[in-house]
Design a protein around this motif. Structure first.
Motif, PDB file in Angstrom:
ATOM      1  N   PRO A 142       8.693  26.821 -97.065  1.00 40.28           N
ATOM      2  CA  PRO A 142       8.245  25.542 -96.486  1.00 40.28           C
ATOM      3  C   PRO A 142       8.216  24.426 -97.521  1.00 40.28           C
ATOM      4  O   PRO A 142       7.939  24.654 -98.696  1.00 40.28           O
ATOM      5  CB  PRO A 142       6.836  25.851 -95.990  1.00 40.28           C
TER       6      PRO A 142
ATOM      7  N   PHE B  88       7.416  21.685 -92.575  1.00 44.77           N
ATOM      8  CA  PHE B  88       8.854  21.624 -92.826  1.00 44.77           C
ATOM      9  C   PHE B  88       9.317  20.213 -92.494  1.00 44.77           C
ATOM     10  O   PHE B  88       8.907  19.657 -91.479  1.00 44.77           O
ATOM     11  CB  PHE B  88       9.620  22.599 -91.927  1.00 44.77           C
TER      12      PHE B  88
ATOM     13  N   ASP C 161      15.670  29.088 -88.138  1.00 43.67           N
ATOM     14  CA  ASP C 161      14.424  28.316 -88.080  1.00 43.67           C
ATOM     15  C   ASP C 161      13.411  28.973 -87.148  1.00 43.67           C
ATOM     16  O   ASP C 161      12.233  29.113 -87.495  1.00 43.67           O
ATOM     17  CB  ASP C 161      14.693  26.889 -87.603  1.00 43.67           C
TER      18      ASP C 161
END
Length: 136
Positions: free
Chosen positions: A50, A62, A98
């Motif tokens: 992150p 993020f 993701d």
């Protein structure tokens, strides 16, 4: 329309695209730091590394580029015409990666927030959203 650059020059251009310390990320970092929040950067021990890590709060942020992470805004929905199959596959893999990383973080007890590059246009709203996330 063919690519106006040689493969070597295109490769050089693409190699200049950074994965961290990008302009959007630096903008978010300055905004959040200016609001009094302190954080760590790019913790390699966490899924997805992150951009901002608030360890005491078990929260991470993020900062995603709209194009690269296929956001639903005008920039993110625009697909390249050149080498379209390659880019579609690449962007799909990014979306899947993701989603997996966000799920891994949640399962490990972390709360993630994604800030999109297009959200930087309204800094007051962005700061309110980030502060609300960090307070809650």
């Amino acid at each position: 329309m063919t690519d106006s650059l040689t493969p070597q020059h295109r490769s050089w251009n693409m190699s200049r695209i950074r994965g961290k310390n990008t302009k959007p990320e630096m903008t978010v970092r300055r905004l959040i730091h200016g609001a009094g929040y302190r954080y760590r950067l790019h913790d390699k021990r966490l899924p997805g590394k992150p951009d901002l890590v608030f360890a005491g709060r078990r929260k991470v942020i993020f900062v995603h580029g709209c194009f690269w992470h296929s956001h639903s805004c005008r920039v993110g929905e625009r697909a390249p015409r050149q080498n379209a199959e390659f880019w579609a596959a690449k962007r799909t893999r990014t979306l899947e990666r993701d989603a997996g990383q966000l799920e891994q973080l949640r399962q490990a007890g972390w709360e993630p927030l994604v800030i999109w590059e297009c959200e930087l246009k309204d800094r007051d709203a962005l700061l309110e959203r980030a502060s609300s996330f960090l307070r809650g």
